[in-house]
Enzyme design. Structure first.
Site, PDB file in Angstrom:
ATOM      1  N   ALA A   1      82.229  94.301  55.622  1.00 32.00           N
ATOM      2  CA  ALA A   1      80.950  94.426  56.318  1.00 32.00           C
ATOM      3  C   ALA A   1      80.071  93.209  56.068  1.00 32.00           C
ATOM      4  CB  ALA A   1      80.229  95.695  55.859  1.00 32.00           C
ATOM      5  N   ASP A   2      79.135  93.032  56.969  1.00 33.82           N
ATOM      6  CA  ASP A   2      78.092  92.027  56.777  1.00 33.82           C
ATOM      7  C   ASP A   2      76.824  92.521  57.463  1.00 33.82           C
ATOM      8  OD1 ASP A   2      77.711  89.254  55.612  1.00 33.82           O
ATOM      9  OD2 ASP A   2      76.807  89.007  57.584  1.00 33.82           O
ATOM     10  N   THR A   3      75.681  92.096  56.949  1.00 35.83           N
ATOM     11  CA  THR A   3      74.392  92.559  57.458  1.00 35.83           C
ATOM     12  C   THR A   3      73.408  91.403  57.549  1.00 35.83           C
ATOM     13  OG1 THR A   3      74.707  94.756  56.472  1.00 35.83           O
ATOM     14  CG2 THR A   3      72.463  94.141  57.065  1.00 35.83           C
TER      15      THR A   3
END
Length: 206
Positions: free
Chosen positions: A87-89
């Protein structure tokens, strides 16, 4: 905003669908998000290029999540029988992206900008699903901050929660006290869009 009591219904539903996962992330918040719902987590820390590339904010964050899951798939520990999640945000405000602050002063500037304003949190996940392979998903949620005083900003910075956090705050810790409301999935704000992942998998089973 009140503290979100964990595990909530979404975390419990996720753990039933995914009793165990490989989490291709070093984020303690993402790990805690899964474990509090009952999911058993095996951590893999990916070495991936996190250069921000893409024509839109959604493309930028999805490209990074994609490279992270690719790092796991190409690693010696990869198992085709295990569900894996990377994931990345990123945070979008005033038409520009905010990542993780490099130091306390940068975190202060970010919190000043977020104060009293609405931001869009964009979280992307790269999934490896046994029998299907790699899947990419993206979700967005809006977060409205309270108008913060300089004293409140200083007190929050002293907690150290800004370190390593996109947008300079952590919802699961005391960052919720800075927020007026969230429009959308709160797990997207934490950095792992559980509702969107569940929807993707339920669509696969139709």
């Amino acid at each position: 905003m009140q503290r979100i009591e964990e595990p909530d219904e979404l975390q419990l539903r996720f753990s039933k669908a995914f009793p165990s996962v490989v989490l291709a992330s070093s984020s303690p918040n993402r790990k805690a998000l899964l474990e509090k719902g009952g999911t058993k987590v095996e951590v893999f820390v990916p070495e991936a290029d996190e250069t921000k590339s893409g024509k839109t904010p959604e493309e930028v964050v999805t490209n990074i999540a994609s490279r992270k899951i690719d790092a796991y798939i190409s690693s010696p520990v990869f198992s085709e029988n295990k569900v894996a999640i990377a994931a990345d945000t990123l945070v979008l405000i005033n038409n520009h992206l905010l990542g993780k602050p490099k130091d306390k002063e940068m975190a202060r500037d970010i919190l000043r900008e977020l104060s009293g304003n609405e931001q869009v949190v964009i979280s992307a996940s790269g999934l490896y699903l046994p029998g299907k392979g790699k899947v990419l998903i993206t979700d967005k949620a809006s977060v409205i901050f309270r108008k913060l005083t300089e004293k409140e900003i200083d007190e929050y910075l002293e907690t150290g929660e800004w370190e390593g956090a996109a947008g300079g705050y952590r919802l699961q810790k005391t960052g919720y006290t800075l927020i007026d409301c969230i429009k959308g999935d709160w797990t997207t704000v934490v950095g792992l869009p559980l509702e969107r992942i569940l929807k993707e998998c339920s669509e696969d089973n139709r």
